[in-house]
Design an enzyme around this catalytic site. Structure first.
Site, mmCIF file in Angstrom:
data_model
loop_
_atom_site.group_PDB
_atom_site.id
_atom_site.type_symbol
_atom_site.label_atom_id
_atom_site.label_comp_id
_atom_site.label_asym_id
_atom_site.label_seq_id
_atom_site.Cartn_x
_atom_site.Cartn_y
_atom_site.Cartn_z
ATOM 1 N N TYR A 146 0.609 -1.314 0.097
ATOM 2 C CA TYR A 146 -0.078 -0.109 -0.104
ATOM 3 C C TYR A 146 0.762 1.311 0.034
ATOM 4 O O TYR A 146 0.324 2.382 -0.324
ATOM 5 C CB TYR A 146 -0.877 -0.107 1.261
ATOM 6 C CG TYR A 146 -1.832 -1.263 1.224
ATOM 7 C CD1 TYR A 146 -2.143 -2.094 0.169
ATOM 8 C CD2 TYR A 146 -2.747 -1.102 2.313
ATOM 9 C CE1 TYR A 146 -2.869 -3.033 0.142
ATOM 10 C CE2 TYR A 146 -3.608 -2.433 2.544
ATOM 11 C CZ TYR A 146 -3.670 -3.353 1.309
ATOM 12 O OH TYR A 146 -4.601 -4.406 1.458
ATOM 13 N N ASP A 227 -2.420 -18.311 2.542
ATOM 14 C CA ASP A 227 -3.498 -18.823 1.878
ATOM 15 C C ASP A 227 -4.021 -19.946 2.688
ATOM 16 O O ASP A 227 -5.240 -20.051 2.984
ATOM 17 C CB ASP A 227 -3.319 -19.636 0.419
ATOM 18 C CG ASP A 227 -1.980 -19.972 0.251
ATOM 19 O OD1 ASP A 227 -1.116 -20.111 1.079
ATOM 20 O OD2 ASP A 227 -1.547 -20.251 -0.894
ATOM 21 N N ASP A 255 -10.180 -8.640 8.449
ATOM 22 C CA ASP A 255 -11.618 -8.840 8.187
ATOM 23 C C ASP A 255 -12.282 -9.843 8.379
ATOM 24 O O ASP A 255 -13.276 -10.167 8.943
ATOM 25 C CB ASP A 255 -11.813 -7.927 7.047
ATOM 26 C CG ASP A 255 -11.934 -6.502 7.018
ATOM 27 O OD1 ASP A 255 -11.326 -6.080 8.012
ATOM 28 O OD2 ASP A 255 -12.344 -5.955 5.970
#
Ligand code: NAD
Length: 372
Positions: A146, A227, A255
């Site tokens: 980011y 993963d 989240d």
């Protein structure tokens, strides 16, 4: 102990939920002999209305002068509020980004704790939940994909976008250190999450985490590919204590982890730097749809205040007392509207309360020690 706390009540439900956290902190202060001194700090929409900008230099100075900052939430209705007709750097959220940057808050902590009483909000199967789970996601907040260089350009006539994932060893070491420190205060296990089978940045991450682990012999650690971690979180969340990971993986995993606990009104968070300072806030926003109605759930903010006692002030017993009081009030059947059972029959066995009543009940349980 004398604790200097900066308070950003903010917008929407912010002032309502922060008032309840202060009530609960004061009850804990009285019981355990601590003084909490509060300095109100303007940030967000209320600061725009008062000063024209979402965060002034004076507000940053006041936050820096505090031992910790407790925040409600900032922002308004993004479609209708005049704050969102301003240019991006003048909108409420710009204040929060500026504050995080000014205070160098590189580590984000989000607990995912499933309360026995709120089990029905968890989308996982009963045999997976068993007696609940209690894990903490520690996400690197100021580096990685980011914050890397990015561009979109034409390459041989084809539009091509590039994002860059960069971490240096110092950025990894400081968050790894924080992760092991937090685990040392909990069940003493770190799961470091990366994609070391593919990414160079993950291989460096793994190497630095291993080096850091040597300084914490009492804390066990393991590596897990991201993963696999995403699968394990829904398959067997009980296996985790602290999940330590980089910015984008943490964004997604936190989240996922919070979804399996139920209501947003229960989710606390902390952002830390390399001192004892922290910014503590609920994970939810300013909820303009329910602001002013006295129905917002203050528990996430109250639990954020407990995190502040634990991680900034090292007041573990006091933090435990707040967390136990929350559990006790839930056990006694008190619920704000967002955590009411869905089924009509189950609704009859609980009592719906408003924001300030929930704060009163939790403060009372701290004072009167009716804790399990
Ligand atoms: P939101 O989290 O404010 O609301 C989403 C839903 O959750 C709403 O239905 C709301 O009523 C409910 N909710 C949130 N907190 C609750 C609580 N404590 N008790 C009961 N219900 C609760 O998200 P949104 O609607 O997308 O954003 C509203 C504003 O908040 C926007 O301006 C956004 O930018 C801002 N925001 C601020 C922060 C922050 O201050 N850190 C974080 C997220 C969003």
């Amino acid at each position: 102990m004398n604790c200097q706390i900066g308070v950003i009540a903010g917008d929407g439900i912010g002032p309502e939920i922060v008032a309840e956290a202060r009530k609960v902190l004061n009850a804990a202060g009285e019981k355990f002999g601590h003084t909490f001194c509060y300095t109100d700090i303007l940030m967000g929409g209320c600061s725009i209305d008062a000063t024209g900008v979402p965060l002034t230099d004076e507000a940053i100075a006041a936050a820096k002068a505090s031992d910790a900052v407790l925040m409600g939430s900032i922002g308004g209705n993004t479609s209708t509020s005049p704050w969102y007709r301003l240019s991006p750097e003048l909108r409420p959220e710009a204040g929060l980004l500026k504050l995080r940057k000014s205070l160098n808050l590189f580590a984000n902590l989000r607990p995912a704790y499933l309360y026995e009483e709120l089990k029905e909000a968890c989308p996982l199967r009963e045999d997976i939940i068993r007696d609940g789970f209690d894990l903490m996601i520690m996400r690197e907040l100021t580096g990685g994909l980011y914050f890397g260089e990015r561009k979109t350009e034409q390459v041989d006539g084809v539009t091509t976008a590039v994002d860059t994932l960069t971490y240096n060893e110092n950025e990894i070491r400081r968050i790894a250190k924080r992760g092991f420190e937090i685990a040392a205060k909990r069940r003493k296990k770190v799961t470091s999450v990366d994609k070391a089978n593919v990414l160079d940045s993950s291989r460096l991450w793994r190497k630095i985490v291993e080096e850091t682990a040597r300084d914490y012999p009492d804390v066990s650690y393991e590596h897990m590919l991201v993963d696999n971690c995403a699968m394990q979180l829904v398959k067997d969340p009980k296996q985790f204590d602290v999940i330590l990971t980089e910015n984008m993986f943490g964004d997604i995993l936190s989240d996922e982890a919070s979804m399996v606990t139920g209501s947003i009104g229960m989710l606390s968070s902390a952002s830390l730097n390399d001192t004892k300072f922290g910014l503590y806030e609920p994970s939810g926003g300013s909820a303009p749809d329910i602001a002013g109605k006295g129905i917002a759930n203050p528990i996430a903010t109250i639990l954020s205040a407990a995190m502040m006692l634990r991680y900034t002030f090292d007041l573990d017993i006091e933090a435990d007392a707040i967390e136990h009081a929350v559990k006790q009030v839930l056990k006694e059947g008190y619920r704000t509207i967002d955590i009411m059972p869905r089924e009509e029959e189950k609704r009859k066995s609980v009592t719906q309360v408003g924001t300030s009543q929930m704060g009163d009940l939790i403060a009372e349980r701290i004072t009167d020690e009716r804790q399990s």
